[in-house]
Write a protein that holds these residues in place. Structure first.
Motif: not given
Length: 127
Positions: A17, A64, A67, A84-85, A87, A90
């Motif tokens: 995060s 997104v 997340r 958050n979460s 990848k 991103d």
């Protein structure tokens, strides 16, 4: 003159995060669209999330949703993006933006001729 200063970017592993911040100053309208965009190398700029300063969240990119969370602290004139979460996809330069209205064209958040931009903060997500 609107000024937007982003902070909070960095490097993180997938699943981690980050929280981006954007300190805003100089706008005089009672309601302004504040947004986050991102641009990865070789890709077009993508609208990520948008909120009106009155607190109404108007937009999340499909990529997104669930997340990322956009929020604001009006007392501090600061915009946030909780991510958050994360990848690897991103990974991008993230830009804070301000405009009188949030412009969504064909389902995509777009910048307009009156959009003000910050200098950007880099987010790198490793697998």
């Amino acid at each position: 003159q609107v000024q937007l200063v982003e902070s909070g970017g960095g490097s993180v592993q997938a699943g981690g995060s980050l929280r981006l911040s954007c300190a805003a100053s100089g706008y005089t309208y009672s309601s302004v669209c504040m947004a986050w965009f991102r641009q990865a190398p070789g890709k077009r700029r993508e609208g990520v999330a948008a909120i009106y300063t009155g607190g109404s969240v108007t937009y999340y990119a499909d990529s997104v949703k669930g997340r990322f969370t956009i929020s604001q602290d009006n007392a501090k004139n600061t915009l946030y993006l909780q991510m958050n979460s994360l990848k690897p996809e991103d990974t991008a330069m993230y830009y804070c933006a301000a405009a009188l209205v949030c412009t969504v064209v064909a389902g995509n958040l777009e910048g307009g001729p009156d959009t003000e931009w910050g200098q950007g903060t880099q987010v790198t997500v490793s697998s």
